[in-house]
Design a protein around this motif. Structure first.
Motif, PDB file in Angstrom:
ATOM      1  N   LEU A 170       9.465  11.882  -1.535  1.00  0.00           N
ATOM      2  CA  LEU A 170       8.683  12.430  -2.563  1.00  0.00           C
ATOM      3  C   LEU A 170       7.798  11.819  -3.552  1.00  0.00           C
ATOM      4  CD1 LEU A 170      10.973  15.391  -3.292  1.00  0.00           C
ATOM      5  CD2 LEU A 170       9.108  15.385  -1.394  1.00  0.00           C
ATOM      6  N   ASP A 171       8.072  10.523  -3.542  1.00  0.00           N
ATOM      7  CA  ASP A 171       7.458   9.718  -4.782  1.00  0.00           C
ATOM      8  C   ASP A 171       6.055   9.092  -3.994  1.00  0.00           C
ATOM      9  OD1 ASP A 171       6.363   7.829  -6.439  1.00  0.00           O
ATOM     10  OD2 ASP A 171       8.136   6.418  -6.123  1.00  0.00           O
ATOM     11  N   PRO A 172       4.682   9.601  -4.667  1.00  0.00           N
ATOM     12  CA  PRO A 172       3.444   9.035  -4.083  1.00  0.00           C
ATOM     13  C   PRO A 172       3.399   7.852  -3.928  1.00  0.00           C
ATOM     14  CG  PRO A 172       3.345  10.264  -6.122  1.00  0.00           C
ATOM     15  CD  PRO A 172       4.746  10.373  -5.647  1.00  0.00           C
ATOM     16  N   GLY A 173       4.175   7.028  -4.966  1.00  0.00           N
ATOM     17  CA  GLY A 173       3.874   5.548  -4.957  1.00  0.00           C
ATOM     18  C   GLY A 173       4.684   4.817  -3.943  1.00  0.00           C
ATOM     19  N   LEU A 174       5.265   5.318  -3.165  1.00  0.00           N
ATOM     20  CA  LEU A 174       6.185   4.668  -2.326  1.00  0.00           C
ATOM     21  C   LEU A 174       5.693   3.681  -1.094  1.00  0.00           C
ATOM     22  CD1 LEU A 174       9.295   4.655  -1.271  1.00  0.00           C
ATOM     23  CD2 LEU A 174       8.807   6.317   0.300  1.00  0.00           C
ATOM     24  N   TYR A 233       6.267   7.785   9.764  1.00  0.00           N
ATOM     25  CA  TYR A 233       7.575   8.319   9.513  1.00  0.00           C
ATOM     26  C   TYR A 233       7.993   8.931   8.448  1.00  0.00           C
ATOM     27  CZ  TYR A 233      12.704   7.953  10.113  1.00  0.00           C
ATOM     28  OH  TYR A 233      13.996   8.244   9.876  1.00  0.00           O
ATOM     29  N   VAL A 234       7.396   8.353   7.271  1.00  0.00           N
ATOM     30  CA  VAL A 234       7.921   8.841   5.934  1.00  0.00           C
ATOM     31  C   VAL A 234       7.118  10.033   5.629  1.00  0.00           C
ATOM     32  CG1 VAL A 234       7.570   8.465   3.399  1.00  0.00           C
ATOM     33  CG2 VAL A 234       8.540   6.339   5.098  1.00  0.00           C
ATOM     34  N   ASN A 235       5.890  10.159   6.221  1.00  0.00           N
ATOM     35  CA  ASN A 235       4.953  11.358   5.833  1.00  0.00           C
ATOM     36  C   ASN A 235       5.577  12.423   6.775  1.00  0.00           C
ATOM     37  OD1 ASN A 235       3.151  10.115   3.999  1.00  0.00           O
ATOM     38  ND2 ASN A 235       1.728   9.588   5.564  1.00  0.00           N
ATOM     39  N   GLY A 236       6.331  12.094   7.899  1.00  0.00           N
ATOM     40  CA  GLY A 236       6.872  13.396   8.456  1.00  0.00           C
ATOM     41  C   GLY A 236       7.894  14.219   7.480  1.00  0.00           C
ATOM     42  N   MET A 241       0.826  -1.226   0.144  1.00  0.00           N
ATOM     43  CA  MET A 241       0.040   0.174   0.096  1.00  0.00           C
ATOM     44  C   MET A 241       0.824   1.365   0.008  1.00  0.00           C
ATOM     45  SD  MET A 241      -3.354  -0.493   0.001  1.00  0.00           S
ATOM     46  CE  MET A 241      -2.901  -1.410  -1.415  1.00  0.00           C
ATOM     47  N   ARG A 242       0.322   2.266  -0.642  1.00  0.00           N
ATOM     48  CA  ARG A 242       1.228   3.456  -0.859  1.00  0.00           C
ATOM     49  C   ARG A 242       1.089   3.750   0.764  1.00  0.00           C
ATOM     50  NH1 ARG A 242      -1.989   6.737  -3.480  1.00  0.00           N
ATOM     51  NH2 ARG A 242      -3.658   5.051  -3.730  1.00  0.00           N
ATOM     52  N   LEU A 243       2.302   4.675   1.104  1.00  0.00           N
ATOM     53  CA  LEU A 243       2.361   4.893   2.288  1.00  0.00           C
ATOM     54  C   LEU A 243       1.717   6.226   2.498  1.00  0.00           C
ATOM     55  CD1 LEU A 243       6.184   4.426   2.927  1.00  0.00           C
ATOM     56  CD2 LEU A 243       4.200   3.057   3.908  1.00  0.00           C
ATOM     57  N   GLU A 244       1.392   6.971   1.807  1.00  0.00           N
ATOM     58  CA  GLU A 244       0.606   8.303   1.786  1.00  0.00           C
ATOM     59  C   GLU A 244      -0.674   8.226   2.017  1.00  0.00           C
ATOM     60  OE1 GLU A 244      -1.376  10.217  -0.315  1.00  0.00           O
ATOM     61  OE2 GLU A 244      -1.661   8.814  -1.818  1.00  0.00           O
ATOM     62  N   THR A 245      -1.128   7.131   2.015  1.00  0.00           N
ATOM     63  CA  THR A 245      -2.657   6.874   2.270  1.00  0.00           C
ATOM     64  C   THR A 245      -2.811   6.787   3.495  1.00  0.00           C
ATOM     65  OG1 THR A 245      -2.268   4.480   1.649  1.00  0.00           O
ATOM     66  CG2 THR A 245      -3.190   6.021  -0.165  1.00  0.00           C
ATOM     67  N   GLY A 246      -1.704   6.161   4.468  1.00  0.00           N
ATOM     68  CA  GLY A 246      -1.856   6.275   5.714  1.00  0.00           C
ATOM     69  C   GLY A 246      -2.739   5.185   6.055  1.00  0.00           C
ATOM     70  N   ALA A 284       3.744  18.380  -4.507  1.00  0.00           N
ATOM     71  CA  ALA A 284       5.119  18.462  -4.560  1.00  0.00           C
ATOM     72  C   ALA A 284       5.778  17.479  -3.396  1.00  0.00           C
ATOM     73  CB  ALA A 284       5.984  20.057  -4.455  1.00  0.00           C
ATOM     74  N   SER A 285       5.269  17.305  -2.523  1.00  0.00           N
ATOM     75  CA  SER A 285       5.683  16.628  -1.332  1.00  0.00           C
ATOM     76  C   SER A 285       5.126  15.114  -1.076  1.00  0.00           C
ATOM     77  CB  SER A 285       5.028  17.342  -0.106  1.00  0.00           C
ATOM     78  OG  SER A 285       5.585  18.750  -0.245  1.00  0.00           O
ATOM     79  N   GLY A 286       4.420  14.481  -2.428  1.00  0.00           N
ATOM     80  CA  GLY A 286       4.486  13.009  -2.340  1.00  0.00           C
ATOM     81  C   GLY A 286       3.012  12.444  -1.992  1.00  0.00           C
ATOM     82  N   PHE A 287       1.895  13.568  -1.966  1.00  0.00           N
ATOM     83  CA  PHE A 287       0.526  13.305  -1.682  1.00  0.00           C
ATOM     84  C   PHE A 287      -0.158  13.411  -2.831  1.00  0.00           C
ATOM     85  CE2 PHE A 287       2.213  14.469   2.664  1.00  0.00           C
ATOM     86  CZ  PHE A 287       1.732  13.612   3.349  1.00  0.00           C
ATOM     87  N   ASN A 288      -1.093  12.321  -2.914  1.00  0.00           N
ATOM     88  CA  ASN A 288      -2.043  12.596  -3.991  1.00  0.00           C
ATOM     89  C   ASN A 288      -3.472  13.109  -3.670  1.00  0.00           C
ATOM     90  OD1 ASN A 288      -0.543  11.455  -6.176  1.00  0.00           O
ATOM     91  ND2 ASN A 288      -0.867   9.314  -5.447  1.00  0.00           N
TER      92      ASN A 288
END
Length: 334
Positions: free
Chosen positions: A244-248, A279-282, A138-143, A304-308
């Motif tokens: 910064l990669d939203p797919g991380l 942690y990464v979202n920090g 799962m993409r980390l930016e989705t929490g 620009a910060s990796g969020f979709n």
């Protein structure tokens, strides 16, 4: 005036969503298949229960028991590991066994069909108890959102089992007149929920890197080794701006660091008290603050910060800074 039963209406809506998903090409094929089988089940239920096509009596439990294993395989393939035909094909045994029961022991179906839904729904909930770090694709930016969506899908599977159980009780107690109502309300609600929830962008995992796997380093539990791993993680994130990669994903980070995903998540948890996503979202929020300070709009800073999505960005921004992005930007410029 033509009146359509609820299961047929559900089937038509899900069928439309299936066609749209296929044409847009933005959904994994397993989710498209899940939409299609839910739509098909709505048609089968409607034609049998409301239009009296008795031949579909033998089909309905078989098509029903395709849904839970397909949901499980979609869950595994998009959240935990890549699809493996040899490993996942075993779940085809479930509808095959249902067909066997229909042919030779139809009385057992009142137990078999609800049990299939309960087992798979419970299995999804059990895996989700590991938290966001238990979903490495799962993409980390989705929490926590993927976990919430999959929890809802699991509960919808369990709801379907409950509806089957209620139908069996109604028939056994001479209240067969309740069957159409249970099917129309509970069963259709379960199908509709599974279909709609499968459309959530939060449950679409990121493509896994295809680089050759490296030999993992052993998890010794040594504080010095964990400190070294955290240092390597920070260096990787900062030097490559990988955050910064939203797919991380957790799987991608672990692959880069040549450690198992469980080891990496456990190390981060022990070192920081946070899961990998937080942690990464920090790092991402710190970068977003820099962009806001430089004059970017909230949307530009977010992208620009990796969020979709704004909902994920606003949630994480408030968690880290204690305020909304717009409030933070206003405060920083006054």
């Amino acid at each position: 005036m033509l009146a359509l039963p609820i299961p047929m209406i559900v089937a038509l809506v899900l069928g439309f969503l299936f066609i749209r998903a296929v044409l847009s090409g933005d959904r994994p094929y397993l989710f498209c298949a899940l939409l299609a089988i839910c739509a098909l089940q709505g048609v089968v239920v409607s034609l049998h229960q409301h239009y009296g096509i008795a031949a579909l009596l033998a089909v309905q439990p078989i098509t029903a028991t395709v849904i839970p294993p397909l949901a499980w395989v979609a869950f595994q393939a998009t959240a935990i590991r890549r699809f493996d035909l040899a490993r996942d094909a075993v779940h085809l045994a479930v509808p095959v066994f249902t067909a066997f029961c229909m042919a030779f022991a139809p009385d057992t179906l009142d137990v078999v069909v609800p049990a299939v839904f309960l087992v798979y729904g419970g299995a999804i909930l059990l895996r989700l108890r590991q938290g966001p770090d238990g979903l490495p694709l799962m993409r980390l930016e989705t929490g926590p959102l993927p976990g919430l969506v999959w929890s809802a899908i699991a509960l919808a599977l369990i709801l379907s089992a409950v509806s089957d159980g209620l139908i069996a009780v109604a028939l056994a107690t001479g209240r067969g007149w309740l069957q159409p109502w249970i099917v129309s309300l509970l069963s259709s609600a379960a199908l509709f929920s599974i279909g709609l929830l499968s459309l959530s962008q939060s449950v679409v995992g990121a493509p896994e890197e295809r680089t050759a796997p490296q030999a993992p380093r052993p998890d010794t539990g040594d504080p010095a080794a964990e400190k070294d791993l955290m240092a390597r993680l920070d260096t990787l994130l900062r030097d490559s701006a990988l955050y910064l990669d939203p797919g991380l994903t957790l799987a991608r980070l672990a692959r880069r660091l040549q450690v198992p995903a469980k080891q990496l998540s456990a190390t981060i948890n022990r070192a920081t008290g946070d899961n990998v996503s937080r942690y990464v979202n920090g790092f991402r929020i710190a970068h977003a603050c820099e962009r806001l300070r430089a004059g970017d709009s909230v949307t530009a800073a977010m992208l620009a910060s990796g969020f979709n999505t704004k909902s994920n960005f606003n949630r994480e921004f408030a968690r880290v800074t204690g305020m909304s992005p717009s409030a933070w930007q206003t405060r920083d410029t006054t």
